[in-house]
Scaffold this active site. Structure first.
Site, PDB file in Angstrom:
ATOM      1  N   HIS A  35      32.211 -20.563  27.599  1.00  0.00           N
ATOM      2  CA  HIS A  35      31.027 -20.962  28.374  1.00  0.00           C
ATOM      3  C   HIS A  35      30.203 -19.755  28.782  1.00  0.00           C
ATOM      4  CE1 HIS A  35      31.299 -25.327  28.759  1.00  0.00           C
ATOM      5  NE2 HIS A  35      32.615 -25.165  28.728  1.00  0.00           N
ATOM      6  N   LEU A 118      38.033 -27.824  18.516  1.00  0.00           N
ATOM      7  CA  LEU A 118      38.193 -26.785  17.493  1.00  0.00           C
ATOM      8  C   LEU A 118      36.961 -26.710  16.594  1.00  0.00           C
ATOM      9  CD1 LEU A 118      41.942 -27.511  16.595  1.00  0.00           C
ATOM     10  CD2 LEU A 118      41.036 -25.759  18.147  1.00  0.00           C
ATOM     11  N   ASP A 168      30.023 -21.403  17.891  1.00  0.00           N
ATOM     12  CA  ASP A 168      30.855 -22.066  16.885  1.00  0.00           C
ATOM     13  C   ASP A 168      30.261 -21.928  15.488  1.00  0.00           C
ATOM     14  OD1 ASP A 168      32.183 -22.832  19.151  1.00  0.00           O
ATOM     15  OD2 ASP A 168      31.294 -24.831  19.210  1.00  0.00           O
ATOM     16  N   TYR A 220      29.091 -31.126  29.729  1.00  0.00           N
ATOM     17  CA  TYR A 220      28.838 -29.800  29.160  1.00  0.00           C
ATOM     18  C   TYR A 220      27.403 -29.374  29.518  1.00  0.00           C
ATOM     19  CZ  TYR A 220      28.214 -26.145  25.635  1.00  0.00           C
ATOM     20  OH  TYR A 220      27.950 -24.953  25.000  1.00  0.00           O
TER      21      TYR A 220
HETATM   22  C1  GLA Z   1      31.519 -25.530  22.768  1.00  0.00           C
HETATM   23  C2  GLA Z   1      30.135 -25.113  22.352  1.00  0.00           C
HETATM   24  C3  GLA Z   1      29.999 -23.587  22.300  1.00  0.00           C
HETATM   25  C4  GLA Z   1      30.511 -22.941  23.578  1.00  0.00           C
HETATM   26  C5  GLA Z   1      31.868 -23.507  23.961  1.00  0.00           C
HETATM   27  C6  GLA Z   1      32.324 -23.006  25.306  1.00  0.00           C
HETATM   28  O1  GLA Z   1      32.439 -25.178  21.779  1.00  0.00           O
HETATM   29  O2  GLA Z   1      29.828 -25.616  21.075  1.00  0.00           O
HETATM   30  O3  GLA Z   1      28.652 -23.247  22.054  1.00  0.00           O
HETATM   31  O4  GLA Z   1      29.582 -23.064  24.616  1.00  0.00           O
HETATM   32  O5  GLA Z   1      31.870 -24.922  23.998  1.00  0.00           O
HETATM   33  O6  GLA Z   1      32.543 -21.640  25.220  1.00  0.00           O
END
Ligand code: GLA
Length: 371
Positions: A35, A118, A168, A220
């Site tokens: 985050h 994941l 990601d 989120y």
């Molecule tokens: C998800 C989001 C990422 C990131 C993570 C938390 O995986 O896709 O962009 O914010 O949560 O680190």
């Protein structure tokens, strides 16, 4: 049978004939730096061996036909709006707008569990983006992959409607075998840091709690909004901030404190990895989990239980990974201790009435490729 063979077979069964090729992209675990991507921070993900494979054949009639084992098929015009899983493919077509693209048949097969934290969605986007880039002559070198990752993130944000931060997609496209990726989310700069867990006798154990998580359900997004508000009130990017006490709202203060302390932990973790001191990550993982649990409030009972049990059973450290509110945790373990730790985590989950956890062993793996 390899996954590319499975994808080939799925393609011929769904559409008849052969695909132009197969492209694969991995899921990920983030070692640390959770985050912070959408706050312009630093994170340290690595690609995992589980991949999504896309078998793709170009069409010339403006149609997009999508097939995936486990999901309903989709057939639309390339410029139509699509919801559900198809949004992660159609969104990439929309955001990339590849030169000369006039439709495709795409069959998807995936080993990356959905809803496990994941990054199955980024693996899907990245496999399709690399396929379209290859087929349409777009660059796929480091710079090209950076651009593709940003395009995939735009597809996820602006088309699929998940306000995620871009980590990601970067790791899915830019990961390297045997390395973690230190990603500077402010400018996209990356450093590939060797992580030889096997030589050190260590295993990064992934514990999928079986508690599904979703990034489009608002929680989120509300964290992201709070971080943006804290940044606005402090008048500076959080990576440049030392104290968050000027924030009078206690919730915003906790959120900002997580981001500030997490970025510091990433720097320390990167130093430890550069020096080959992988075990030193343990206490940093523990501290990251406490911060995500108490300050950022994105953990849940199943994740806390998995983390506490793994640590009590001998892991060097453990924490939840990804967006949170469910999904997976990682535990850094001596490889010899893995069976005992898995048994302890399973027994605790059962005693608490949680779903049976599923375990994966995360060796640092390559990013997306044509296979
Ligand atoms: C998800 C989001 C990422 C990131 C993570 C938390 O995986 O896709 O962009 O914010 O949560 O680190």
């Amino acid at each position: 049978m390899t996954i590319s063979g499975d994808a080939w077979r799925a393609f011929t069964t769904a559409f008849g004939g052969d695909p132009d090729g197969i492209w694969c992209a991995p899921g990920r675990v983030n070692l640390i730096g959770e985050h912070v991507d959408y706050a312009g921070g630093l994170c340290l993900p690595m690609a995992i061996p589980q991949v999504t494979a896309a078998a793709v054949r170009r069409r010339i009639d403006g149609r997009l036909r999508l097939h995936s084992t486990g999901f309903d098929p989709v057939e639309v015009e390339t410029d139509a709006r699509v919801g559900g899983w198809g949004a992660y493919v159609a969104g990439v077509v929309w955001a990339l707008d590849p030169p000369g693209f006039r439709g495709a048949d795409i069959a998807i097969v995936s080993e990356v569990p959905v809803g496990a934290g994941l990054s199955s969605s980024a693996a899907l986007e990245a496999s399709v983006a690399l396929a379209l880039a290859d087929l349409c002559g777009l660059p796929v070198d480091d710079e090209g992959r950076d651009a593709l990752a940003r395009t995939c993130a735009r597809a996820e944000n602006d088309y699929a409607g998940a306000p995620t931060g871009g980590m990601d997609q970067q790791i899915a496209l830019r990961g390297r075998a045997g390395h973690a990726l230190l990603l500077d989310c402010a400018d996209g700069h990356v450093e590939h840091i060797p992580v030889d867990t096997a030589a050190a006798g260590l295993t990064v154990l992934v514990i999928d709690t079986g508690t599904g998580h979703r990034l489009v359900d608002g929680r989120y997004g509300s964290r992201r909004t709070e971080v943006e508000e804290a940044t606005r009130l402090l008048g500076r990017p959080l990576r440049e901030v030392e104290s968050v006490s000027a924030l009078h709202d206690p919730t915003l203060e906790r959120r900002a404190r997580h981001v500030v302390t997490e970025i510091a932990r990433v720097r320390t973790a990167a130093d430890a990895l550069r020096a080959g001191r992988v075990r030193d990550l343990g206490p940093l993982l523990d501290a990251s989990h406490r911060s995500l649990r108490d300050d950022f409030e994105v953990s849940c009972a199943e994740l806390d239980s998995a983390v506490d049990t793994a640590t009590a059973a001998g892991a060097h450290g453990a924490r939840m990974v990804g967006g949170g509110f469910g999904g997976s945790a990682i535990a850094l373990c001596e490889s010899n201790d893995v069976p005992g730790i898995e048994a302890a985590v399973t027994a605790t989950a059962e005693a608490q009435g949680f779903p049976p956890p599923v375990f994966l062993h995360a060796t640092p793996s390559p990013g997306a490729c044509r296979c």
